[in-house]
Scaffold this motif. Structure first.
Motif, PDB file in Angstrom:
ATOM      1  N   GLU B 303       0.827  -1.208   0.000  1.00 17.69           N
ATOM      2  CA  GLU B 303       0.000   0.000   0.000  1.00 17.69           C
ATOM      3  C   GLU B 303       0.860   1.256   0.000  1.00 17.69           C
ATOM      4  OE1 GLU B 303       0.212  -2.275   2.228  1.00 17.69           O
ATOM      5  OE2 GLU B 303       0.579  -1.448   4.226  1.00 17.69           O
ATOM      6  N   ILE B 304       2.097   1.110   0.374  1.00 21.28           N
ATOM      7  CA  ILE B 304       3.019   2.256   0.390  1.00 21.28           C
ATOM      8  C   ILE B 304       3.553   2.565  -1.011  1.00 21.28           C
ATOM      9  CG2 ILE B 304       5.213   3.119   1.352  1.00 21.28           C
ATOM     10  CD1 ILE B 304       2.943   2.817   3.389  1.00 21.28           C
ATOM     11  N   ILE B 305       3.781   1.477  -1.740  1.00 19.70           N
ATOM     12  CA  ILE B 305       4.434   1.612  -3.054  1.00 19.70           C
ATOM     13  C   ILE B 305       3.803   2.708  -3.907  1.00 19.70           C
ATOM     14  CG2 ILE B 305       4.770   0.422  -5.272  1.00 19.70           C
ATOM     15  CD1 ILE B 305       5.310  -2.149  -3.721  1.00 19.70           C
ATOM     16  N   SER B 306       2.501   2.616  -4.075  1.00 16.79           N
ATOM     17  CA  SER B 306       1.849   3.523  -5.012  1.00 16.79           C
ATOM     18  C   SER B 306       1.901   4.972  -4.546  1.00 16.79           C
ATOM     19  CB  SER B 306       0.399   3.090  -5.211  1.00 16.79           C
ATOM     20  OG  SER B 306      -0.285   3.209  -3.977  1.00 16.79           O
ATOM     21  N   LYS B 307       2.118   5.149  -3.269  1.00 19.66           N
ATOM     22  CA  LYS B 307       2.135   6.523  -2.753  1.00 19.66           C
ATOM     23  C   LYS B 307       3.507   7.189  -2.869  1.00 19.66           C
ATOM     24  CE  LYS B 307      -1.786   5.556   0.157  1.00 19.66           C
ATOM     25  NZ  LYS B 307      -2.157   4.791   1.361  1.00 19.66           N
ATOM     26  N   VAL B 308       4.511   6.377  -3.024  1.00 18.68           N
ATOM     27  CA  VAL B 308       5.876   6.915  -3.086  1.00 18.68           C
ATOM     28  C   VAL B 308       6.352   7.022  -4.539  1.00 18.68           C
ATOM     29  CG1 VAL B 308       8.267   6.488  -2.396  1.00 18.68           C
ATOM     30  CG2 VAL B 308       6.399   5.960  -0.814  1.00 18.68           C
ATOM     31  N   ILE B 309       5.869   6.094  -5.338  1.00 19.90           N
ATOM     32  CA  ILE B 309       6.489   5.866  -6.649  1.00 19.90           C
ATOM     33  C   ILE B 309       6.316   7.044  -7.623  1.00 19.90           C
ATOM     34  CG2 ILE B 309       4.554   4.755  -7.875  1.00 19.90           C
ATOM     35  CD1 ILE B 309       6.650   2.473  -8.534  1.00 19.90           C
ATOM     36  N   ASP B 310       5.271   7.822  -7.448  1.00 15.05           N
ATOM     37  CA  ASP B 310       5.056   8.929  -8.381  1.00 15.05           C
ATOM     38  C   ASP B 310       6.123  10.015  -8.261  1.00 15.05           C
ATOM     39  OD1 ASP B 310       2.928   7.812  -9.599  1.00 15.05           O
ATOM     40  OD2 ASP B 310       1.408   8.906  -8.468  1.00 15.05           O
ATOM     41  N   ASP B 311       6.538  10.265  -7.048  1.00 21.93           N
ATOM     42  CA  ASP B 311       7.551  11.312  -6.870  1.00 21.93           C
ATOM     43  C   ASP B 311       8.968  10.771  -6.944  1.00 21.93           C
ATOM     44  OD1 ASP B 311       5.840  13.495  -6.674  1.00 21.93           O
ATOM     45  OD2 ASP B 311       5.324  12.950  -4.619  1.00 21.93           O
ATOM     46  N   PHE B 312       9.103   9.512  -6.592  1.00 21.42           N
ATOM     47  CA  PHE B 312      10.433   8.905  -6.587  1.00 21.42           C
ATOM     48  C   PHE B 312      10.361   7.592  -7.365  1.00 21.42           C
ATOM     49  CE2 PHE B 312       9.915  11.437  -2.789  1.00 21.42           C
ATOM     50  CZ  PHE B 312      11.082  12.198  -2.755  1.00 21.42           C
ATOM     51  N   PHE B 314      10.699   4.136  -9.004  1.00 20.53           N
ATOM     52  CA  PHE B 314      11.521   2.936  -8.761  1.00 20.53           C
ATOM     53  C   PHE B 314      10.798   1.744  -9.360  1.00 20.53           C
ATOM     54  CE2 PHE B 314       8.935   3.700  -4.969  1.00 20.53           C
ATOM     55  CZ  PHE B 314       8.254   2.491  -4.824  1.00 20.53           C
ATOM     56  N   TYR B 315      11.488   0.624  -9.443  1.00 22.00           N
ATOM     57  CA  TYR B 315      10.872  -0.584 -10.018  1.00 22.00           C
ATOM     58  C   TYR B 315      10.477  -1.576  -8.927  1.00 22.00           C
ATOM     59  CZ  TYR B 315      11.953   0.816 -14.729  1.00 22.00           C
ATOM     60  OH  TYR B 315      11.991   1.501 -15.914  1.00 22.00           O
ATOM     61  N   ILE B 316       9.407  -2.259  -9.205  1.00 25.92           N
ATOM     62  CA  ILE B 316       9.008  -3.364  -8.349  1.00 25.92           C
ATOM     63  C   ILE B 316       9.728  -4.592  -8.870  1.00 25.92           C
ATOM     64  CG2 ILE B 316       7.059  -4.784  -7.598  1.00 25.92           C
ATOM     65  CD1 ILE B 316       5.387  -2.102  -8.086  1.00 25.92           C
ATOM     66  N   ALA B 317      10.642  -5.101  -8.087  1.00 28.15           N
ATOM     67  CA  ALA B 317      11.491  -6.197  -8.549  1.00 28.15           C
ATOM     68  C   ALA B 317      10.764  -7.522  -8.464  1.00 28.15           C
ATOM     69  CB  ALA B 317      12.774  -6.237  -7.717  1.00 28.15           C
ATOM     70  N   ASP B 318       9.896  -7.638  -7.493  1.00 34.04           N
ATOM     71  CA  ASP B 318       9.212  -8.909  -7.269  1.00 34.04           C
ATOM     72  C   ASP B 318       7.823  -8.586  -6.735  1.00 34.04           C
ATOM     73  OD1 ASP B 318       8.171 -11.248  -6.230  1.00 34.04           O
ATOM     74  OD2 ASP B 318      10.089 -11.965  -5.461  1.00 34.04           O
ATOM     75  N   ASP B 319       6.894  -8.611  -7.650  1.00 34.56           N
ATOM     76  CA  ASP B 319       5.545  -8.189  -7.328  1.00 34.56           C
ATOM     77  C   ASP B 319       4.915  -9.087  -6.265  1.00 34.56           C
ATOM     78  OD1 ASP B 319       3.478  -6.375  -7.726  1.00 34.56           O
ATOM     79  OD2 ASP B 319       2.408  -7.740  -9.062  1.00 34.56           O
ATOM     80  N   GLU B 320       5.155 -10.350  -6.422  1.00 32.40           N
ATOM     81  CA  GLU B 320       4.535 -11.332  -5.524  1.00 32.40           C
ATOM     82  C   GLU B 320       4.974 -11.115  -4.078  1.00 32.40           C
ATOM     83  OE1 GLU B 320       4.248 -16.186  -5.578  1.00 32.40           O
ATOM     84  OE2 GLU B 320       5.277 -15.124  -7.201  1.00 32.40           O
ATOM     85  N   ASN B 321       6.261 -10.916  -3.904  1.00 30.24           N
ATOM     86  CA  ASN B 321       6.795 -10.791  -2.548  1.00 30.24           C
ATOM     87  C   ASN B 321       6.951  -9.342  -2.081  1.00 30.24           C
ATOM     88  OD1 ASN B 321       7.225 -13.666  -2.025  1.00 30.24           O
ATOM     89  ND2 ASN B 321       8.681 -13.499  -3.732  1.00 30.24           N
ATOM     90  N   GLY B 322       6.547  -8.428  -2.923  1.00 26.64           N
ATOM     91  CA  GLY B 322       6.613  -7.039  -2.506  1.00 26.64           C
ATOM     92  C   GLY B 322       8.006  -6.488  -2.329  1.00 26.64           C
ATOM     93  N   ILE B 323       8.900  -6.917  -3.224  1.00 23.64           N
ATOM     94  CA  ILE B 323      10.271  -6.398  -3.162  1.00 23.64           C
ATOM     95  C   ILE B 323      10.434  -5.282  -4.197  1.00 23.64           C
ATOM     96  CG2 ILE B 323      12.725  -6.952  -3.435  1.00 23.64           C
ATOM     97  CD1 ILE B 323      12.049  -9.840  -2.677  1.00 23.64           C
ATOM     98  N   VAL B 324      10.965  -4.155  -3.762  1.00 18.69           N
ATOM     99  CA  VAL B 324      11.221  -3.055  -4.694  1.00 18.69           C
ATOM    100  C   VAL B 324      12.723  -2.792  -4.772  1.00 18.69           C
ATOM    101  CG1 VAL B 324       9.012  -2.032  -4.031  1.00 18.69           C
ATOM    102  CG2 VAL B 324      11.137  -1.126  -3.050  1.00 18.69           C
TER     103      VAL B 324
END
Lengths: 350, 350, 350, 350
Positions: B303-312, B314-324
């Motif tokens: 739930e954090i990813i989408s809130k940070v990614i627009d300004d900074f 980054f890539y989601i390296a592993d969607d399943e495990n939530g690794i960025v």
């Protein structure tokens, strides 16, 4: 032909890619060098450059920036063919003799080359070389590739291009234009790019920048959506997708804005005209192919070649017949021409 | 993941290739921009750059400058294999998942990928995947390709590399290193390039520049003459031979002179260290793979990813495990890190 | 040219592959049909066939059995080239015009075709087409491929072959012979196979069986060990490795034992001689290329063609000039010739 | 594993292609051996065979006869993909491990293999392996290839196939079935061929004959016209177009008429059932994968292997775990099974 690799020449006539980068292009590279942007073309610089292309070619044009001319030709031809096709071109075509068979290797296609007098194809020649349509033993003609201006410096008229395109489309073929020096053609024809490409029926165009003052970068321009849908995969697989794309894009923007392309090509063409004019007046030297753009092909006595070439590099286009090629570029000066001529004259008089 | 293509970011963590070009590199490009030189590498700038490589790797090294990382890997692997070979690599390898199968398409080889925990191969894993040697039905192992640092930011020690190389050579295979971020590895290992490449047994190296402050340009470096003899043809046929070569060469000269490579990589690594250190102290976030170089992989709540990614970005390296994945680059500042962290913290606390 | 697919003809002159299988070959297939043997060639039938080839070509010859002529040429050329090579052949060569570019697609090589008068190359022609040696922009000549007898039915003398091979070897090229109808050549030359292949300098040979009475099956024969070491992988990857290999092997054994190859080829050649002799006496018909083997090329008035072709299928070799090709085969009879001639005569007299 | 190449075995369990040719097939070859017919498939024998296929699969089916199983798979996959696609298959798939990467080399596609327990894919497994759709850096999933029965002798139900096909079509992929042993599947499922191929959603099928009593020959069967339009060019370029086509066609006619395919496959399956049944009762031996068709996989003590294999050739399927494979064929007899079992028993009791 091995030249002196240790030397910076004041001027080389070997190729227009022996020149450097136009200062406006350099300035544009600087201008793009702040902040971070997304890689591989999802950036505002690339959007802008694509818009400028759209201004030249129509809103629905599809433009992709690649790294080199061989890359543009190869990825374009690869993407619009199936491996059982043949690609028809002039014997002198860059794709036929100067790309170490990259288009053949990538696409799997047969390259069917046709001998010409001046580097130009016409419908009669193409018709004569098409054999075995519908016969599984024969590669099936898929694309006609023409170069504008040709590798011999000659030009197709818009009408000549249209005839080839009409024939191609009537026979379910596509037409690719290798426009490595397209600016020189546009200047010589005094036409907008669109008039002798899209409007004449061309399907996909390799639009060159490097040879006319850019550092590197070419564009693959599609005039039909249906053949462009998956080009980006071919571009990537062809190793022609650069990460820091903005540095190609801003070059193209600078190149196309304020008519820089025209100023550069105009200078190259005019210097070639001057050179052709003057050199043809020297006894013992004559023009080999009509001078249309920035290339000058002349019959030069063989004993003279070796005496001129060290100071003014150029290529021997046809060893057997003693034809040499001099290319002028965006930065060729009248002085460069004078110096070359005076060197030649002094050798001729010995 | 589609980012905002219309935006120039102050900083993107998506990749080190989102950054621009280091000013010294820009300056070097300017410095090379006068006079004419022979194209395709027969020029004094290229001679100088090759000499500098020889200083790092030994006088008999053979160096070729290409345009992109995919181009370096593809042309290198293409040139040292026959199509019945297989190329063994980690499942996460760039050549396996990020090059649209260019290495497979060019070479005709099977890419045999091995799952790993941290992006690193070892001899046991390689042994286990080799089957059917001498059996015509099976692709024959020809090359092991390792990435240093790996795509997960981890490092091989020189000794680990040596073990792989020894095994390869004992079994008539070659070893290729994808060194797209080799400077980051050298800095982290505090070793000269040569110590963990040539001295460890590597046969051919893709030496990266773009991701560490260059505009474009990579080098293919051969440590054995016998496998390099015809590379130039493969380079040309791979569309990786640039005409105005001096503009890659002078970048490399500037990059390797005065330790610019080390300054740049050092900054990227240190900023990553800082980021890893700080972020791991935030409750609910943990490090996914050991931070060795300039990449930071963390488990980040979805739930954090989408809130940070627009300004900074980054890539989601592993969607399943939530690794960025956050990449730092030569121009990442402490302020960039602070801003990212404060954005994350404020989201985590909501 | 589409013939009647619903018809079994008493005789077709379209190609020697329109014929069936010689009874001795059929008998051999039966003879091999008991018990189990290891697949892919590790069987006693294949060992025997290879021994028989060794008897013809020398003990150290390396022989591989493949499925089709295109398969033999393609896998052979694929295995002895690198993709930056060019393969030089006559414009009329089967590899150039009848294999849908399989040799180009597999090998990545440029096929450089040379126009000829009679399907035959010579050293002068080859010399003239070689350009750009050592220049990375040009495909590097790697193989000369000649067809014996040529696609126009003409023959090279052993000495002519030797000259080409000497030139090739002096210039670091290899020579491949497409011997799809090699038996017809051997009979016409009245020479052992070895004399105009291995002894004349050929490096690798496609040895044909299908067109001379076999059901299917060709052999790739290497006369140099160093270029054959990894052929089996190329054969497998080219999809030319059959599982029930014994059924090719026993055909070749039967073909080569008791001079069946010679009896078959002899009949085909003699029937062609008879046909050429008789037909050339008909007013208004003349021979187009010298009749050396089992092909007869004649100028046939166009209005006659359509009236003869339905009952006696044949190919129009050159539509423009009205040249047609009649092939005789192992089972052509004097009656077949008589019937064809009488049909032609009756049409000519109308 | 090298067997004795000098030996004709009474029976080999190494593969069903170690067997000879069924007498009815031989008889059919003889029956076709009179008169001349047009080559490459324009003949009445081929028309008849295609009609018989149409009887099995529907009137609008498109059928092409090729020479080998690797040829069928490779040409089919080559024709329905573009080089940026990936082909998804089980790790054990023949196209993945037994074709020297011919499908990858021809098509340029990435082969994405998925580990399985029993050689079978399912939708979950396929979903998990699909990454990067729409991302130019990733090969784009284009085809799912399943083998029926699998290389481990197991079977998909028609419903399982339908699920995979539905998923594929929903995601713009095609489904290829490698049916090298499709008759064994049809017999085991007690279904017409069509029910678990076309009716289940398969797009293109490699229909095998060689492993079930034919001499050579496979069929590529398309169930959609739009993907078959240019297959013949791919077939020719893949070197899979035989000239004397009638000798494949009549084999298929004999194979499909009078249920010969079913008689042959039935015997093979039943003998495998008998073998599995008996051998599993021997203490110390157990079945490795469920026995569905004509393959029996068992855990065999390693010290026994070497003592049995010389007289009854078979393959070691999994060296690490001591799993061996025995294949039964159309001509396996109860006596063959008895002899194998008694050899094993006598070794086990030592």
């Amino acid at each position: 032909m091995k030249f002196n690799a240790e030397k910076i020449y004041r001027h080389s006539f070997a190729s227009d890619n022996n020149s450097g980068v136009h200062p406006y292009i350099m300035q544009a590279l600087f201008g793009a060098n702040s902040g971070h942007v997304i890689a591989y073309g999802d950036d505002p610089f690339t959007l802008e450059a694509k818009n400028i292309f759209a201004g030249h070619f129509g809103d629905d044009v599809r433009v992709y920036f690649v790294m080199s001319g061989t890359g543009a030709n190869t990825s374009a031809l690869y993407s619009i063919t199936r491996p059982y096709n043949s690609i028809i071109c002039a014997e002198t075509a860059h794709i036929n003799v100067d790309e170490c068979n990259a288009p053949g290797k990538f696409s799997g296609c047969r390259i069917t080359d046709i001998p010409t007098e001046d580097g130009k194809l016409n419908v009669e020649m193409i018709k004569a070389c098409i054999k075995g349509r519908g016969d599984v033993h024969n590669s099936q003609p898929g694309v006609i590739s023409i170069t504008q201006p040709t590798e011999l410096g000659t030009l197709y008229s818009a009408d000549e291009i249209r005839q080839i395109c009409d024939f191609a489309h009537d026979n379910k073929m596509l037409v690719h234009m290798d426009g490595a020096r397209i600016s020189n053609a546009a200047f010589a024809l005094d036409m907008p790019f669109k008039e002798f490409t899209r409007d004449a029926g061309i399907d996909v165009l390799s639009f060159g920048g490097t040879k006319n003052g850019m550092m590197f970068g070419e564009a693959v321009v599609f005039f039909r959506d249906d053949i462009a849908t998956d080009f980006e995969y071919f571009q990537k697989q062809s190793t022609q997708l650069i990460s820091k794309m903005r540095y190609i894009s801003v070059q193209f923007s600078a190149f196309l804005k304020n008519d820089l392309w025209k100023i550069n090509a105009g200078n190259a063409n005019k210097m070639a005209e001057l050179l052709a004019d003057k050199v043809s007046k020297i006894e013992g030297i004559s023009i080999a192919y009509p001078r249309h753009t920035n290339a000058v092909f002349v019959y030069l006595p063989k004993e003279i070649i070796s005496k001129v070439i060290d100071d003014f590099p150029f290529y021997i286009a046809d060893d057997e017949n003693g034809i040499v090629r001099w290319m002028c570029s965006f930065d060729t000066t009248e002085e460069d021409i004078r110096d070359l001529l005076s060197c030649i004259r002094s050798q001729m008089n010995k």
